[in-house]
Each structure stands twice: as structure tokens, then as C-alpha cells.
Design an enzyme around this catalytic site. Sequence first.
Site, short mmCIF file in Angstrom:
data_model
loop_
_atom_site.label_atom_id
_atom_site.label_comp_id
_atom_site.label_asym_id
_atom_site.label_seq_id
_atom_site.Cartn_x
_atom_site.Cartn_y
_atom_site.Cartn_z
N LYS A 22 0.91 -1.20 -0.04
CA LYS A 22 0.00 -0.04 0.09
C LYS A 22 0.76 1.16 0.01
CE LYS A 22 -1.71 1.65 4.05
NZ LYS A 22 -1.74 3.05 4.44
N ASN A 23 1.96 1.41 0.92
CA ASN A 23 2.35 2.65 1.20
C ASN A 23 3.51 3.00 0.13
OD1 ASN A 23 0.90 3.17 3.13
ND2 ASN A 23 2.47 2.80 4.82
N CYS A 117 -5.50 8.39 8.84
CA CYS A 117 -5.92 7.73 10.18
C CYS A 117 -5.36 8.79 11.08
CB CYS A 117 -4.91 6.64 10.53
SG CYS A 117 -5.77 5.22 9.41
N ARG A 123 -0.97 15.80 12.90
CA ARG A 123 0.44 15.17 12.05
C ARG A 123 1.05 16.21 11.27
NH1 ARG A 123 -2.25 9.56 9.89
NH2 ARG A 123 0.05 9.28 8.86
N ASP A 307 3.27 0.22 12.41
CA ASP A 307 1.95 -0.22 11.80
C ASP A 307 1.66 -1.75 12.18
OD1 ASP A 307 1.74 2.30 10.59
OD2 ASP A 307 2.50 1.80 8.91
N ARG A 399 -9.15 0.28 3.51
CA ARG A 399 -8.10 1.17 3.15
C ARG A 399 -6.98 0.44 2.72
NH1 ARG A 399 -7.35 6.24 6.57
NH2 ARG A 399 -5.69 6.52 4.83
#
Length: 428
Positions: A22-23, A117, A123, A307, A399
Amino acid sequence: MDKLIINGGNRLNGKIDISGAKNAALAIIPGAILAQDVCRIENIPNISDVAIMIKILQELGASVRSVNKNTVEIDSRNVQFYTVPYDMTKHLRASYYFIGALLGRFGKAKVAMPGGCNFGGVRPIDQHVKGFEALGAVVTIEENAIVNAQSEGLIGNSIYLDTVSVGATINIMLAAARAKGLTVIENAAKEPHIVDLANFLNSMGADIRGAGTDVIKIRGTENLHGCTYSIIPDQIEAGTYMVAAAAAGGEVLINNVIPKHMESITAKLVECGIEVEEFDDSILIKSDRRPTRCNIKTMPHPGFPTDMQPQMAVLLAIAEGTSIINESIWDSRFRYVEQLSRMGATIKVDGKIAVIEGVPQLKGAPVKADDLRAGAAMIIAGLVANGTTEVENVIYIDRGYEDIVGKLRNVGADIKRVRVVETAAQVS
Ligand code: EPU
């Protein structure tokens, strides 16, 4: 408004294929804007965050063709806009990679501040802004939190990051890939997806060296061309299933992984008494007894990833002995503890520290996913608990996990997804 229903207690046996990261995908998709040509990207995970990033690309004028569910062709030749409004960015944090990518392409970008999130607190993006400014952009935060970055053309520079930031490292790489001259990022993040983005940009003709170390050197290249690129496997998805197998018991082959990326997670599982066998591109997890305690401190790569912290907390919640988790990346990433406690876990949180006293068994309960990884943790808790667990807010899990229900059912989990019909009372 779907929810998951899990009947716990089944051991897991079989094979799980890991999807693309994903990232990495979230950085590579906006990166395709830097090529005035077609990029074919393979092994893209079929998840909602990716769908949103592709939608933003299309809004900017790119044509995107789905070759199959995990391959897209992005033609950025007609991208002409450099503004991304809030209704596009609000869904996910990574939408701010369009600032770096559009700056790289046009020397200007106007992108609304992202959602994503919520780990409590703010953030910040100060390190991203510092990087853009060092490259010569004038950055202002306008009304409605729109980041407006304008330049007469970016010029390479040295940037020392005050904190190791995955997002800032990626955003600066995207902006600098076509800048004039040499950019050096010091104290850069070293995550596997940083290396993947560098490899992708290099296959478009960029000149980026040192990704994966804490000094990245980017020599700007004016023209980048199209390419075909396959995204690396998802480290966190793989880790999630490794922990699921360890906690639920059984024998599961986690397939299509890069074992080197998994070292910090593998080391902790071994410390907990789980058998972990590594092959070229797969990892076998064997678990037939109660895990033992261990301590964890989350750290930037190659440390233990934040994570994976909520998922690992579930394993420690049923481990023998008392474990301590020190969350050093995010200020407030223990919100899931309230949900786990409803299932019988004994966890005390003090700021960024959680003390977990292992209990022999969790019990099923209605819980909710507070964010993506918290949601994954709730699923693992449901798999090991006695009785039925219902997980709400599945939208968070969508997601970042491609077909998590199908993958777990294939290895014997009793999990299904049901649609919740809202009543008038719920809606009002
Ligand atoms: N930070 C600053 N200033 C900045 C940027 C970050 O102080 O300008 C701080 C943050 O507040 C945090 C630390 O630096 O304390 C690390 O933040 P980082 O920038 O590395 O995180 P991110 O890029 O916002 C990515 C992942 C997150 C993952 C973190 C840490 C993506 C899209 N997101 O976020 O992944 O938790 O790195 O590894 O890559 C997830 O996938 O579930 C997820 C949340």
C-alpha cells in the site's frame, strides 16, 4: 456500513498470497505524473486508498486504464491542473504526495491538507515544507488549509530532516526528481517503500542513489519517460498474517514476501516462541502453543514498525507473562486498547507505553476498528477469541487490506462480511 462477523477458535492452515505494498503504491501513483508518457504499474493492491489516489490522478487530467485488478496504465501526458481540492484529499493522508509530484512536474502545486488515520494530536508536515522551501518553492498555507507551493523552477539543495519522516522523504524525492542539480536528503527514512519509489523513478530515467540508507542523493533529470514497474510485496500485510497465524495457531505459508523486510517482525515472533522458517520469497509460521511475552519499541525502519504495533498487542494479550510496548512514532496509537479490553485483554496505557498482562483467552464481543491497523488487530483478536466477534467500521480495513476476508477464509478462518442496513433511528 459493512461489518465483519468472526467465530473465533479455528486454527489457520494453508497459504496466503501477499498483495503489493500500500504505502509504496500511494507514493508511486502520484509519481507517475513526473513522466510525460505511459507508466504501467503492476502488483498494485486492490484497496480503497489506491482507488482514491487514481481518482485524483484522473481529476488532474491523467488517463488511467485498468489492465486487470492489480495492473494499471497511467498516461500523464494530458495532466494540466495542479490543484487538488479538499473533497479529494480528505480521505487519505498520502494525497499530500501530489504536492511533491505536481511541484516536480509544474514547479507549482495547490493541494488541500489531507485527512488520514487519526493517531490523536496533529500530524505535522513541517519537514515536507522545509524540503520544498529548500528546493526554492514559496510555500503558504492558505484559508481552508490549502498548501500553496509556487516556484520559478526547483533547484537541488541539501536538506537535513529534523525527524525521520517517511512522508517528507517521499515528497522531497518526488519534487527533486526533475529539479535542476543535486538534492541530498540527510536523515532520510529507510522504509522498503522509499526504496521502491526510488527504483520506480529510476526506471523512468531518474538518478536517485542511496535509498534505503539515511542519505539519499537525487540528481535532477529534466525528462522522465514511461516505464513498466512492479510494486514490492506489502511488509505490513505480510506481518499482519504472520501474527494472525501465530496467535490463532496452525501452519501458514505467507507467500510473495521479501523475508529481509520482515526481519524485525520475525525476530519478535521468534522471541515469543513462534516457529518461523524463511524461504526465498515466503515465510512459514508454525504455532502450536501459547506464545510467551516480549517487549516492543516501535522505531523507523529497520526497527519494529508502528504499523504492526496493534496487531502484535493482540498476540501479547494472550501471551504468558507481562509485555511492554513503547510506541515511539505516534503520540496516540493505543485507542484500540479500549476495544481489546472489551474482549478481556488486560492492558494499561500510560502515554506512549502500554503494559500488557497476558490472559489465557479472549472472549468475543462487538468492537470497532478505530483505524486501519487497529481494525486488523480486532480481526486477529476475533480469530483467537472464544465465541463471536463483530467488527464495525470495516471501511478503515478496506483502505489497506486487499480481500482480507477471502484470504483468511482460505486458511480456515470463520469470518464473513455482512451489510448493516441502517434504520431511521440510526441515521437521524
Ligand atoms: N513528523 C513531523 N514532521 C513532519 C512529518 C512527520 O514531526 O513533517 C513526525 C510525525 O508526527 C511522526 C513521525 O514524524 O511522529 C513519523 O511520521 P512519518 O512522516 O514517517 O509518517 P507518515 O509518512 O505520515 C507513514 C505511513 C504510516 C506509518 C508512518 C510511520 C504512509 C502513507 N503512511 O506515515 O502508515 O505509520 O509512515 O512508519 O506511508 C498505515 O499504513 O497504517 C500508516 C498509518
